[in-house]
Design an enzyme around this catalytic site. Structure first.
Site, mmCIF file in Angstrom:
data_model
loop_
_atom_site.group_PDB
_atom_site.id
_atom_site.type_symbol
_atom_site.label_atom_id
_atom_site.label_comp_id
_atom_site.label_asym_id
_atom_site.label_seq_id
_atom_site.Cartn_x
_atom_site.Cartn_y
_atom_site.Cartn_z
ATOM 1 N N ASN A 174 -31.021 -86.024 33.153
ATOM 2 C CA ASN A 174 -31.645 -86.333 34.439
ATOM 3 C C ASN A 174 -33.008 -86.972 34.231
ATOM 4 O O ASN A 174 -33.775 -86.583 33.348
ATOM 5 C CB ASN A 174 -31.691 -85.122 35.373
ATOM 6 C CG ASN A 174 -32.238 -83.863 34.768
ATOM 7 O OD1 ASN A 174 -32.137 -83.637 33.574
ATOM 8 N ND2 ASN A 174 -32.831 -83.028 35.590
ATOM 9 N N GLU B 32 -25.355 -86.942 34.888
ATOM 10 C CA GLU B 32 -23.973 -87.445 34.871
ATOM 11 C C GLU B 32 -23.941 -88.932 35.208
ATOM 12 O O GLU B 32 -23.229 -89.720 34.581
ATOM 13 C CB GLU B 32 -23.110 -86.690 35.888
ATOM 14 C CG GLU B 32 -22.952 -85.209 35.624
ATOM 15 C CD GLU B 32 -24.047 -84.371 36.286
ATOM 16 O OE1 GLU B 32 -25.204 -84.832 36.366
ATOM 17 O OE2 GLU B 32 -23.741 -83.242 36.699
ATOM 18 N N CYS C 91 -23.197 -82.140 40.966
ATOM 19 C CA CYS C 91 -23.518 -82.259 42.395
ATOM 20 C C CYS C 91 -22.515 -83.188 43.080
ATOM 21 O O CYS C 91 -21.749 -83.916 42.425
ATOM 22 C CB CYS C 91 -24.944 -82.778 42.588
ATOM 23 S SG CYS C 91 -25.119 -84.561 42.403
ATOM 24 N N CYS D 222 -22.643 -87.004 42.226
ATOM 25 C CA CYS D 222 -22.092 -87.275 40.890
ATOM 26 C C CYS D 222 -20.574 -87.165 40.906
ATOM 27 O O CYS D 222 -19.872 -87.954 40.275
ATOM 28 C CB CYS D 222 -22.682 -86.321 39.858
ATOM 29 S SG CYS D 222 -24.391 -86.722 39.453
ATOM 30 N N GLU E 273 -36.255 -87.845 36.429
ATOM 31 C CA GLU E 273 -36.897 -87.590 37.717
ATOM 32 C C GLU E 273 -38.046 -88.560 37.957
ATOM 33 O O GLU E 273 -38.413 -89.358 37.084
ATOM 34 C CB GLU E 273 -37.360 -86.129 37.762
ATOM 35 C CG GLU E 273 -36.179 -85.179 37.665
ATOM 36 C CD GLU E 273 -36.555 -83.710 37.772
ATOM 37 O OE1 GLU E 273 -37.764 -83.386 37.722
ATOM 38 O OE2 GLU E 273 -35.630 -82.887 37.907
ATOM 39 N N CYS F 296 -29.367 -88.092 38.457
ATOM 40 C CA CYS F 296 -28.731 -86.990 37.717
ATOM 41 C C CYS F 296 -28.227 -87.461 36.356
ATOM 42 O O CYS F 296 -27.905 -88.637 36.169
ATOM 43 C CB CYS F 296 -27.544 -86.453 38.500
ATOM 44 S SG CYS F 296 -27.956 -85.607 40.024
HETATM 45 N N1 THU Z 1 -29.139 -82.623 38.451
HETATM 46 C C1 THU Z 1 -28.336 -83.274 37.578
HETATM 47 O O1 THU Z 1 -28.795 -83.964 36.664
HETATM 48 N N2 THU Z 1 -27.001 -83.151 37.726
HETATM 49 C C2 THU Z 1 -26.401 -82.432 38.714
HETATM 50 O O2 THU Z 1 -25.181 -82.439 38.809
HETATM 51 C C3 THU Z 1 -27.200 -81.632 39.619
HETATM 52 C C4 THU Z 1 -28.669 -81.797 39.535
HETATM 53 C C5 THU Z 1 -30.594 -82.779 38.304
HETATM 54 C C6 THU Z 1 -31.266 -83.520 39.428
HETATM 55 C C7 THU Z 1 -32.670 -83.010 39.332
HETATM 56 O O3 THU Z 1 -33.370 -83.761 38.368
HETATM 57 C C8 THU Z 1 -32.506 -81.591 38.805
HETATM 58 O O4 THU Z 1 -31.207 -81.514 38.250
HETATM 59 C C9 THU Z 1 -32.668 -80.513 39.853
HETATM 60 O O5 THU Z 1 -31.820 -80.749 40.930
#
Ligand code: THU
Length: 168
Positions: A62, A75, A112, A115, A64, A73
């Site tokens: 991820n 994925e 999520c 994704c 940010e 994310c």
């Molecule tokens: N996140 C992912 O990378 N993948 C997911 O399937 C769910 C959430 C990340 C997004 C954000 O940077 C952090 O996790 C918290 O939500």
């Protein structure tokens, strides 16, 4: 009214040692990718490792941003990169893991919704099933053989082709 039951096939492993070797290795790559995540805001580091039909393994984590929705994310970072570099190559499997900064995550991480939608379209385009291997930092591993299990009613490009005039 008619009620339909949709069965979901989920494989549960006690830990990574029960997996076939290729999946165990892919999961290890996902753990390594999580370490390098850029998650200064959530402190929740997610790692993904994509195995392509040409044998390549693509990593993602991820990413940010201070303007929160601008991040992505793990994925989708991994899958979009895989498709950018190898647009014609099918995805065989994706391993997903996560770690926080408080306590140890010992339950599988499930991707999520956004994704899942991207993974579902990737699977459809690949014309083969995408295996999804999910683990926290340690402990039980959940495996599904297709994205249809994680997102049974995905939005399909067919709707667009059928009901719009986009001449694809
Ligand atoms: N996140 C992912 O990378 N993948 C997911 O399937 C769910 C959430 C990340 C997004 C954000 O940077 C952090 O996790 C918290 O939500």
């Amino acid at each position: 009214m008619k009620k339909e039951i949709v069965p979901l096939d989920i494989l549960l492993f006690e830990n990574e040692k029960e997996l076939v070797k290729a999946d165990m290795i892919l999961l290890e790559y996902a753990h390594q990718a999580a370490e390098k995540a850029y998650a200064p805001y959530s402190k929740f580091k997610v790692g993904a490792a994509v195995k392509l039909a040409n044998g390549k393994i693509i990593l993602g984590n991820n990413q940010e941003n201070a303007a929160y929705p601008s991040g992505l994310c793990a994925e989708r970072v991994a899958l979009f990169y895989a498709h950018a570099e190898y647009p014609e190559v099918a995805v065989e499997a994706i391993a997903i893991t996560a770690k926080g900064n408080k306590g140890v995550i010992d339950t599988p991480l499930s991707p999520c919704g956004a994704c899942r939608q991207v993974m579902a379209e990737s699977e459809k385009n690949s014309k083969q099933q995408m295996r999804v291997i999910m683990q926290g930092e340690k402990g039980p591993v959940m495996v599904v053989e297709s994205m249809k299990v994680l997102l049974p009613f995905s939005f399909l490009d067919e709707y667009l082709h059928k009901y719009t005039n986009t001449n694809r």
